[in-house]
Design an enzyme around this catalytic site. Structure first.
Site, short mmCIF file in Angstrom:
data_model
loop_
_atom_site.label_atom_id
_atom_site.label_comp_id
_atom_site.label_asym_id
_atom_site.label_seq_id
_atom_site.Cartn_x
_atom_site.Cartn_y
_atom_site.Cartn_z
N GLU A 138 52.07 14.85 35.62
CA GLU A 138 52.61 13.85 34.70
C GLU A 138 52.49 12.44 35.23
O GLU A 138 52.50 12.19 36.43
CB GLU A 138 54.06 14.16 34.32
CG GLU A 138 55.07 14.08 35.42
CD GLU A 138 56.45 14.60 34.99
OE1 GLU A 138 56.58 15.35 34.01
OE2 GLU A 138 57.41 14.25 35.68
N SER A 144 51.83 17.99 31.73
CA SER A 144 53.14 18.16 31.12
C SER A 144 53.06 18.06 29.60
O SER A 144 52.43 17.17 29.05
CB SER A 144 54.08 17.07 31.65
OG SER A 144 55.33 17.20 31.06
N GLY A 145 53.69 19.01 28.94
CA GLY A 145 53.68 19.01 27.48
C GLY A 145 52.51 19.74 26.87
O GLY A 145 52.39 19.84 25.66
N GLY A 165 53.96 20.56 34.93
CA GLY A 165 52.61 20.02 34.79
C GLY A 165 52.46 18.60 35.30
O GLY A 165 53.43 17.86 35.42
N ASN A 225 57.63 15.41 26.99
CA ASN A 225 57.96 16.74 26.52
C ASN A 225 59.47 16.88 26.39
O ASN A 225 60.19 16.67 27.37
CB ASN A 225 57.40 17.76 27.53
CG ASN A 225 57.61 19.20 27.09
OD1 ASN A 225 58.21 19.46 26.04
ND2 ASN A 225 57.12 20.13 27.88
N THR A 263 54.63 26.52 29.34
CA THR A 263 55.79 27.41 29.28
C THR A 263 55.74 28.29 28.03
O THR A 263 56.04 29.48 28.08
CB THR A 263 57.08 26.57 29.32
OG1 THR A 263 57.06 25.82 30.55
CG2 THR A 263 58.32 27.43 29.30
N SER A 283 60.76 19.70 28.97
CA SER A 283 59.86 19.73 30.12
C SER A 283 60.47 20.54 31.26
O SER A 283 61.63 20.35 31.62
CB SER A 283 59.60 18.31 30.59
OG SER A 283 58.73 18.31 31.68
N SER A 284 59.68 21.44 31.82
CA SER A 284 60.17 22.25 32.94
C SER A 284 60.29 21.37 34.17
O SER A 284 59.32 20.75 34.58
CB SER A 284 59.20 23.37 33.26
OG SER A 284 58.74 24.00 32.09
N1 LIG Z 1 51.19 27.68 21.12
C1 LIG Z 1 52.03 26.77 20.63
N2 LIG Z 1 52.35 26.76 19.32
C2 LIG Z 1 53.20 25.86 18.80
N3 LIG Z 1 53.79 24.88 19.52
C3 LIG Z 1 53.52 24.83 20.83
C4 LIG Z 1 52.63 25.76 21.46
N4 LIG Z 1 52.55 25.45 22.77
C5 LIG Z 1 53.36 24.39 22.94
N5 LIG Z 1 53.95 24.00 21.79
C6 LIG Z 1 54.89 22.88 21.61
O1 LIG Z 1 54.74 21.98 22.69
C7 LIG Z 1 55.98 21.78 23.36
C8 LIG Z 1 55.73 21.62 24.85
O2 LIG Z 1 55.24 22.83 25.39
P1 LIG Z 1 55.70 23.36 26.82
O3 LIG Z 1 57.14 23.09 27.03
O4 LIG Z 1 55.21 24.75 26.95
O5 LIG Z 1 54.88 22.40 27.78
P2 LIG Z 1 54.65 22.53 29.36
O6 LIG Z 1 53.17 22.55 29.56
O7 LIG Z 1 55.42 23.68 29.89
O8 LIG Z 1 55.19 21.15 29.89
P3 LIG Z 1 55.98 20.79 31.27
O9 LIG Z 1 54.96 20.73 32.35
O10 LIG Z 1 56.56 19.45 30.97
O11 LIG Z 1 56.99 21.86 31.46
C9 LIG Z 1 56.81 23.00 23.01
O12 LIG Z 1 58.19 22.70 23.02
C10 LIG Z 1 56.34 23.33 21.61
O13 LIG Z 1 57.02 22.53 20.67
MG LIG Z 2 56.97 23.88 31.11
#
Ligand SMILES: Nc1ncnc2c1ncn2[C@@H]1O[C@H](COP(=O)(O)OP(=O)(O)OP(=O)(O)O)[C@@H](O)[C@H]1O
Ligand SMILES: [Mg+2]
Ligand SMILES: *[C@@H]1O[C@H](CO)[C@@H](O)[C@H](O)[C@H]1NC(C)=O
Ligand SMILES: *[C@@H]1O[C@H](CO)[C@@H](O)[C@H](O)[C@H]1NC(C)=O
Ligand SMILES: *[C@@H]1O[C@H](CO)[C@@H](O)[C@H](O)[C@H]1NC(C)=O
Ligand SMILES: *[C@@H]1O[C@H](CO)[C@@H](O)[C@H](O)[C@H]1NC(C)=O
Length: 699
Positions: free
Chosen positions: A418, A168-169, A416, A217, A173, A220-221
């Site tokens: 967590e 997660s984070g 993800g 996050n 996404t 977070s999804s």
């Molecule tokens: N390639 C990137 N460039 C800049 N910032 C990023 C990038 N990838 C992620 N982030 C930052 O990290 C934060 C978390 O990313 P994201 O929401 O995609 O996580 P996730 O893996 O989908 O988590 P979860 O499992 O909780 O949904 C985003 O809101 C963004 O601020």
């Molecule tokens: Mg996500």
């Protein structure tokens, strides 16, 4: 070639990695030959200090070899002579810290580090730069992965799946969105349907309704998403279809509502006090683009507001403890009812009473405070999940095309892995889903890698990869954690405590299960990614999640057509999720029996909905099913981004427990290791006599 390189580097490398409590790994140079029987190894650290590293007499635990400097910074980890934890970490660290490269390949996998800041590497000109290029000719990039999938689809006539994984984070996404943007750009058509824009517009909506703030996050999804982008014969986007897996989102709804919405004031059903006007506008714009009518949008926001009010209503406990009431003038219930257009007195009554139907009679029983709270929460979750389904259905309708789809590229982005200070049912569901995903990952990547070696004639033997089947068995086998949970839900006086006791009795000998020494209410699972302690409190209730028909009937009678329609077909809705009407036969029934109400006397109460079986087996079964259906082994093309939290430096220094980055590596990379370590024998390598390397642990 690999062998030559290995020989070459072995001959030159006199540097090793030694574990360090603060820095995790430190580099050191061997300054004196080691002879068998020596009790220590003479090393010089990078700060010039001399360190005598104790070695065990058998010479079994010896430091790991460091890659020759010339290889460090490689954009494909498999080019490294030694692919072990310090090597991988060091390489990624050098790339990230010294040249801001967040992407690195590891064979067919793309590893992405979350930079937590916007980098100027996603503009349209970058998309065009990657479009049509070969992976090997360009720097590693998420666009290169998307381009490769697109190219393979067009050239090899193969459907593609891109799987994004990571905790997660980590940035899953965000990565999935960049993939979609790339495809929308290169696969866009000049036609007026504007389908690419619609595909992209689905993201902000799904995020607004399916994301929530967690400590890991901010967005977070709380749902898993598999989006399939359809192409025509000329490889232009013609439509898309989405499948989602919503988790019990309600627990986080309050914070998430703060983020995007409004609170409805008093009895006024208009929407006011929009917190984040920007996001709100984006969501509304996306809705409009996808053809969701203004009036439906208003209803959606009213329903959200209603759910929030439901969570706030005041439940009064009467002197006899088994009786509760809600006042005639409860402000929140009043709002709830007027927002949803339902009858106050009926709702007031059926929130606190239970209708029981036996063979002989029908009677009404008062509910205890706990029962009222539980059923209210279950109702709120149910309303939310029906709304979520409605939204997904609408998006799918807008993205649907009647033109025959020639091929597709699917993108899977699930919640993800967590772990928090306190972990409950939700984390258990999420982590179980990830455990299943990891298994798919292992199988596919492992198989692909081996095929690759065979093709190139590289000698290989079976690699002993981390098989997480035992952990999955612990959870889903007969008498496993879920099975026992369902059983306990059926026992009239079942409790979380009894259930956890049964887990102790049944599983303490399991490799993946532990009873914490200091607690008799929690249990530990050793997942592939981490060891997680779960608090048993609330598991039974959350697993049960019973919604009562009387309450649903009131909602069905809503004067708002859309509200009423959300709750139709309730009676024949077994806990099976028909993912989308009219598409492939993907209606999957739970392999577990529906969770019936615990109590014998409740048994006859019709209309129980076991929603939360959605969170557990159904959710993950579906994900796995989809992986299997759409990514058949023989043509599986997998692109995985593994992204990591924060920047590496911070994590290495803080040495927080558990160092997630390290844990991820431990379990992600062995799979990809290109050689079977034990197949390398020292006899087959001619070493300069001056350099006795035999002691080094060969990995
Ligand atoms: N390639 C990137 N460039 C800049 N910032 C990023 C990038 N990838 C992620 N982030 C930052 O990290 C934060 C978390 O990313 P994201 O929401 O995609 O996580 P996730 O893996 O989908 O988590 P979860 O499992 O909780 O949904 C985003 O809101 C963004 O601020
Ligand atoms: Mg996500
Ligand atoms: C995700 O959270 C960050 C930090 O709060 C915020 O800046 C960003 O806009 C959010 N992204 C989305 C898509 O909501
Ligand atoms: C049930 O609740 C009603 C009030 O709603 C009360 O009058 C009645 O006495 C209660 N019955 C029992 C058995 O407690
Ligand atoms: C790809 O998927 C489409 C359906 O979207 C199907 O008609 C086609 O046969 C598939 N192609 C291959 C090679 O399996
Ligand atoms: C659990 O521990 C508490 C105190 O630590 C104790 O009071 C309780 O009886 C224990 N329960 C069981 C089932 O062992």
């Amino acid at each position: 070639q690999h062998w030559e390189m290995l020989l070459h580097s072995l001959g030159r490398c006199t540097k090793v990695w030694i574990p360090d409590p603060d820095e995790v790994w430190r580099s050191a140079e061997i300054i004196k030959d080691y002879k068998e029987g020596d009790k220590s190894l003479h090393l010089k650290l990078e700060d010039e200090s001399i360190y005598e590293c104790p070695v065990d007499p058998q010479g079994k635990e010896l430091p790991l070899l460091r890659n020759p400097d010339i290889l460090v910074g490689e954009n494909d980890l498999t080019a490294l002579s030694y692919l072990h934890e310090p090597a991988v970490l060091h390489n990624l660290k050098v790339r990230f810290l010294e040249s801001n490269h967040i992407y690195t390949y590891c064979g067919i996998v793309l590893v992405a580090i979350n930079p937590y800041e916007h980098l100027p590497i996603y503009e349209d000109d970058v998309i065009y730069a990657y479009s049509g290029q070969n992976v090997g000719d360009m720097d590693p990039h998420i666009f290169a992965v998307a381009e490769e999938a697109y190219k393979q689809m067009a050239r090899d006539e193969k459907n593609q799946s891109i799987i994004v994984s990571g905790e997660s984070g980590a940035g899953k996404t965000v990565s999935a969105k960049y993939v979609m943007r790339f495809l929308a750009t290169v696969g866009g058509s000049p036609s007026e349907t504007n389908i690419e824009a619609k595909v992209l517009a689905s993201s902000p909506i799904m995020e607004a309704f399916g994301n929530a703030k967690t400590t890991r996050n901010d967005n977070s999804s709380r749902f898993g998403k598999y989006i399939q982008i359809g192409f025509d014969k000329r490889y232009r986007i013609i439509g898309a279809n989405m499948r989602t897996y919503l988790l019990g989102l309600f627990y986080e709804l309050n914070t998430c509502a703060e983020d995007f919405f409004y609170t409805s004031q008093g009895g006024d059903t208009s929407i006011s006090g929009v917190d984040d006007a920007d996001d709100f506008e984006k969501t509304r714009h996306a809705f409009t683009l996808l053809g969701v009518k203004e009036s439906h949008q208003m209803t959606i926001f009213r329903i959200i507001a209603a759910i929030l009010h439901l969570g706030n209503l005041e439940i009064h406990v009467e002197s006899s403890k088994d009786t509760c009431t809600i006042l005639n003038e409860d402000e929140h219930l009043n709002n709830f009812c007027s927002l949803l257009g339902v009858d106050y007195s009926q709702m007031q009554h059926w929130l606190c009473h239970l209708k029981l139907v036996t063979t002989f009679e029908t009677y009404v029983k008062n509910m205890s405070w706990q029962q009222v709270v539980n059923t209210r929460d279950a109702l709120a979750k149910h309303i939310y999940s029906q709304l979520f389904k409605w939204i997904v259905q609408h998006i799918n309708k807008a993205l649907h095309t009647s033109v025959k789809q020639h091929s597709f590229i699917g993108v899977l982005d699930i919640y993800g892995f967590e772990t928090f200070e306190v972990n409950s049912f939700e984390q258990f569901c999420i982590n179980y889903a990830n455990e299943k995903l990891q298994q798919q990952f292992n199988l596919h990547v492992f198989k692909l890698e081996q095929e690759e070696y065979m093709k190139e004639g590289i000698p290989w033997t079976l690699i002993d990869f981390y098989d997480n089947q035992p952990c999955i068995d612990l959870i889903e086998a007969k008498l496993g954690i879920l099975d026992l949970l369902d059983e306990e839900c059926k026992v009239p006086k079942g409790t979380d405590q009894n259930w956890v006791q049964k887990l102790y009795n049944q599983h303490t000998r399991s490799q993946h299960f532990q009873k914490p020494r200091t607690s008799n209410t929690s249990f530990i699972i050793l997942h592939f990614a981490d060891k997680v302690k779960y608090e048993s409190e609330g598991f039974l209730e959350k697993n049960r999640d019973t919604v009562y028909e009387e309450q649903i009937n009131i909602l069905k009678a809503s004067k708002y057509q859309m509200v009423a329609s959300l709750f139709q077909d309730e009676n024949n809705a077994a806990p099976s999720t028909s993912i989308r009407k009219g598409t492939a036969k993907l209606s999957i029934r739970s392999t577990r029996p529906a969770i019936k109400s615990a109590n014998k006397e409740h048994k006859k109460t019709v209309g129980h909905q076991a929603i939360c079986s959605l969170c557990t087996s159904l959710t993950t079964q579906q994900i796995v099913k989809i992986l299997n259906l759409y990514t058949p082994m023989h043509e599986f093309e997998e692109r995985v981004t593994v992204a990591f939290i924060r920047n590496i430096q911070t994590h290495l220094q803080e040495r927080k427990d558990p160092p997630q980055l390290l844990l991820d590596f431990k379990h992600m990379f062995p799979v990809l290791f290109p050689f079977n370590p034990s197949s390398i024998t020292m006899d087959s390598i001619h070493l300069p006599a001056s350099l006795n390397l035999e002691f080094l642990r060969k990995v």
